[in-house]
Design a protein around this motif. Structure first.
Motif, mmCIF file in Angstrom:
data_model
loop_
_atom_site.group_PDB
_atom_site.id
_atom_site.type_symbol
_atom_site.label_atom_id
_atom_site.label_comp_id
_atom_site.label_asym_id
_atom_site.label_seq_id
_atom_site.Cartn_x
_atom_site.Cartn_y
_atom_site.Cartn_z
ATOM 1 N N ALA A 193 1.316 -2.588 0.994
ATOM 2 C CA ALA A 193 0.196 -2.485 0.052
ATOM 3 C C ALA A 193 -0.331 -1.054 0.012
ATOM 4 O O ALA A 193 -0.627 -0.508 -1.074
ATOM 5 C CB ALA A 193 -0.915 -3.445 0.465
ATOM 6 N N TYR A 194 -0.416 -0.424 1.200
ATOM 7 C CA TYR A 194 -0.895 0.963 1.221
ATOM 8 C C TYR A 194 0.089 1.865 0.485
ATOM 9 O O TYR A 194 -0.309 2.714 -0.325
ATOM 10 C CB TYR A 194 -1.063 1.454 2.659
ATOM 11 C CG TYR A 194 -1.381 2.934 2.704
ATOM 12 C CD1 TYR A 194 -2.664 3.387 2.429
ATOM 13 C CD2 TYR A 194 -0.373 3.873 2.942
ATOM 14 C CE1 TYR A 194 -2.950 4.746 2.415
ATOM 15 C CE2 TYR A 194 -0.644 5.232 2.925
ATOM 16 C CZ TYR A 194 -1.941 5.662 2.650
ATOM 17 O OH TYR A 194 -2.221 7.012 2.613
ATOM 18 N N LEU A 209 -8.332 4.208 0.521
ATOM 19 C CA LEU A 209 -7.067 3.603 0.948
ATOM 20 C C LEU A 209 -6.731 4.030 2.369
ATOM 21 O O LEU A 209 -6.269 3.229 3.198
ATOM 22 C CB LEU A 209 -5.932 4.016 0.005
ATOM 23 C CG LEU A 209 -5.862 3.285 -1.341
ATOM 24 C CD1 LEU A 209 -4.891 3.991 -2.282
ATOM 25 C CD2 LEU A 209 -5.436 1.842 -1.130
ATOM 26 N N GLY A 210 -6.947 5.337 2.653
ATOM 27 C CA GLY A 210 -6.696 5.831 4.002
ATOM 28 C C GLY A 210 -7.593 5.158 5.027
ATOM 29 O O GLY A 210 -7.138 4.774 6.121
ATOM 30 N N LEU A 262 -7.222 -1.535 9.246
ATOM 31 C CA LEU A 262 -6.470 -2.793 9.224
ATOM 32 C C LEU A 262 -5.110 -2.691 9.912
ATOM 33 O O LEU A 262 -4.522 -3.720 10.260
ATOM 34 C CB LEU A 262 -6.298 -3.274 7.783
ATOM 35 C CG LEU A 262 -7.594 -3.562 7.020
ATOM 36 C CD1 LEU A 262 -7.292 -4.121 5.633
ATOM 37 C CD2 LEU A 262 -8.487 -4.527 7.789
ATOM 38 N N SER A 263 -4.627 -1.483 10.094
ATOM 39 C CA SER A 263 -3.339 -1.337 10.779
ATOM 40 C C SER A 263 -3.505 -1.263 12.288
ATOM 41 O O SER A 263 -2.522 -1.331 13.031
ATOM 42 C CB SER A 263 -2.609 -0.072 10.281
ATOM 43 O OG SER A 263 -3.369 1.096 10.610
ATOM 44 N N LEU A 293 -7.075 -2.590 -0.369
ATOM 45 C CA LEU A 293 -5.620 -2.612 -0.259
ATOM 46 C C LEU A 293 -4.984 -3.699 -1.122
ATOM 47 O O LEU A 293 -3.766 -3.661 -1.361
ATOM 48 C CB LEU A 293 -5.217 -2.835 1.202
ATOM 49 C CG LEU A 293 -5.370 -1.628 2.150
ATOM 50 C CD1 LEU A 293 -5.029 -2.031 3.577
ATOM 51 C CD2 LEU A 293 -4.508 -0.464 1.705
ATOM 52 N N GLY A 294 -5.803 -4.653 -1.547
ATOM 53 C CA GLY A 294 -5.271 -5.730 -2.378
ATOM 54 C C GLY A 294 -4.508 -6.764 -1.589
ATOM 55 O O GLY A 294 -3.504 -7.311 -2.064
ATOM 56 N N VAL A 295 -4.983 -7.047 -0.364
ATOM 57 C CA VAL A 295 -4.330 -8.053 0.477
ATOM 58 C C VAL A 295 -5.386 -9.065 0.946
ATOM 59 O O VAL A 295 -6.581 -8.833 0.830
ATOM 60 C CB VAL A 295 -3.654 -7.401 1.709
ATOM 61 C CG1 VAL A 295 -2.525 -6.462 1.279
ATOM 62 C CG2 VAL A 295 -4.680 -6.664 2.582
ATOM 63 N N THR A 296 -4.898 -10.144 1.506
ATOM 64 C CA THR A 296 -5.798 -11.166 2.046
ATOM 65 C C THR A 296 -6.046 -10.886 3.521
ATOM 66 O O THR A 296 -5.368 -10.049 4.137
ATOM 67 C CB THR A 296 -5.178 -12.564 1.897
ATOM 68 O OG1 THR A 296 -3.999 -12.642 2.727
ATOM 69 C CG2 THR A 296 -4.804 -12.838 0.448
#
Length: 507
Positions: free
Chosen positions: A409-410, A440-441, A447-448, A395-398
């Motif tokens: 990000a998604y 991504l899904g 993470l959500s 996702l490109g997040v920390t």
């Protein structure tokens, strides 16, 4: 002891008459002693023939006590000493016999044999030469002459191999020389030195100690004993033995060289340790490196120096160099547990969990403590974690990203990787974009969800995390970009979208 009784009535003897009588009695005494000595010798011969050499030795000694001026008795006892393997005592006896009778041929034969057994090349040559002077046609020493030639040749070959540091071949020649001269201390100690250089320390030590027990002031034996101590990580005692050898023989070149090397190695090691303790890591690194260059042959000391340098490199952040140092330490000493555990720890810190597991498994074979078991278990767990997909990276997040940041990000990346955006790409590129879209899904689904995210972060339920087959990436996408289908309003940015326009489905 003989007693002399004067005839009855005789109370006084005048000068000459008294002297003659005393001489008469003494002549009787000597005659009786000779007869008794001869009897002792004959009894000794009987015992010798029966191979009871200790008993024969005792009888020959009694004969010598009764008649110390008879060369043959010393010759007989010399032969007895030879059968008992005491060639030094045998040689001493035969030398005494020849002093009494310089034409005693058997004495020179035994002198040649004893000298040869002791590895004394010059002494053997002299005895053979003297014997042949007395009896040039006698072939009694024919075998000794041939053996002497072989011994001289083997000694020369052994010396050449030693100078070339070919210790294995030198050892071979020493063994052959000892077969000819089993009493040769010189060849035994050269053999012991070769054994030490070939890391057969126990054998070398046994030979050196055996020689020291009978020759406590033999500088070569003390030197070899020092070598075995020095190469077995006992610098202090090794150094003491080199110094003692030099006290006995100030010109002992080998002891002098090894004393200097041992002193330097001891000083460098101690200096490096002090620098390490005081936190001067770069200076400690340089000092340990210098110490490692002093004697590559000393594996025990060098394995510890490599380990110490690994600790320093670790402190300096040179993890790859630290791992290399641990590997070198283990190459020198494969049972060095500290180095093995340190390397495992370094692999772990570099997230090379496969190698860390290998090292912990090796360690567990020798040290089945709870600590090592726990370290192995943790490394296996971290390896399992490392093989999962990195959803944060996808996702490109920390790891500290908020729920809103995860959604944004998604949304951003899903628009980039949706398969319909790449309808005109090559088949290979389409497959790659499909894979990324599906990941991504997966990432968003985990993470959500606070519960799933917590489990993912802690590494729990690792097997349950692999549930990609249950995820419909198109459904997640439609929730974001076609919320009207779910009763949430229109397509963001205006207009009511139609999800049927996106016909992509995963098999």
């Amino acid at each position: 002891m003989l007693c002399y009784v004067l005839p009855p009535g005789v109370t006084f003897w005048k000068g000459l008459e008294r002297t003659v009588l005393i001489e008469f009695f003494f002549s009787i005494s000597f005659h009786l002693s000779d007869r008794m000595a001869e009897e002792k010798k004959n009894c000794g011969n009987d015992e010798y023939k029966l191979k009871r050499y200790e008993a024969a030795l005792h009888l020959y000694s009694e004969a010598i006590h009764l008649s110390p001026g008879t060369a043959a008795y010393y010759g007989n006892r010399s032969a007895c000493y030879m059968m008992l393997g005491d060639y030094r005592s045998a040689l001493n006896d035969v030398k005494t016999a020849i002093t009494i009778d310089e034409k005693y041929e058997k004495g020179y034969i035994r002198m040649a044999k004893c000298s040869l057994m002791l590895g004394d090349v010059i002494g053997t040559e002299q005895a053979i030469r003297k014997f042949l002077t007395l009896d040039p046609s006698n072939t009694a020493l024919r075998d000794e002459i041939a053996s002497l030639k072989q011994l001289r040749d083997l000694n020369e070959k052994a010396a050449n191999c030693y100078d070339k540091k070919d210790y294995r071949t030198c050892l071979y020649h020493c063994d052959n020389a000892i077969k000819i001269a089993p009493g040769s201390i010189q060849n035994k100690l050269l053999k012991a030195e070769c054994l030490a250089m070939l890391e057969r320390f126990e054998e070398a030590c046994n030979i050196a100690i055996s020689v020291m027990q009978s020759h406590s002031t033999n500088a070569d034996a003390i030197y070899v004993r020092g070598l075995t101590l020095y190469y077995c990580d006992n610098l202090e005692k090794g150094l003491l033995h080199f110094e003692r050898a030099l006290m006995l023989d100030p010109d002992h070149k080998k002891a002098k060289a090894m004393r200097q090397k041992a002193k330097q190695l001891k000083e460098k090691k101690e200096s490096g340790n002090e620098l390490w303790k005081s936190g001067k890591f770069r200076d400690a690194l340089a000092t340990y490196t210098e110490a490692l260059e002093l004697d590559p042959q000393n594996k025990d000391i060098n394995s510890k120096l490599y380990y110490n340098r690994a600790l320093v490199n670790s402190k300096l952040g040179n993890l790859r160099e630290a791992i290399a140092d641990c590997t070198n330490a283990l190459t020198l000493n494969e049972k060095y547990m500290k180095a093995l555990l340190q390397r495992a720890k370094l692999y772990y810190n570099m997230e090379n969990f496969e190698e860390a597991i290998k090292d912990y498994e090796k360690a567990l074979k020798h040290d089945r403590t709870a600590e090592v078991k726990n370290l192995l278990r943790d490394a296996k767990f971290q390896l399992k974690k490392s093989k999962r997909k990195d959803y944060y990276k996808i996702l490109g997040v920390t790891k500290q990203a908020t729920e809103d940041e995860i959604k944004k990000a998604y949304r951003k990346r899903a628009l980039v990787h949706h398969p319909d955006r790449h309808a005109n790409a090559t088949d290979e590129e389409k497959k790659e974009q499909e894979r990324k879209f599906k990941e991504l899904g997966e990432a968003y689904t985990i993470l959500s969800d606070p519960v799933k995210k917590s489990r993912y972060d802690s590494g729990q339920d690792l097997e349950e995390m692999n549930h990609s087959a249950d995820i419909d990436p198109q459904q997640i996408y439609r929730q974001f970009f076609f919320p009207s289908d779910y009763g949430f309003g229109g397509f963001p940015g205006g207009g009511g979208g139609n999800s049927s326009n996106f016909s992509f489905h995963f098999g």
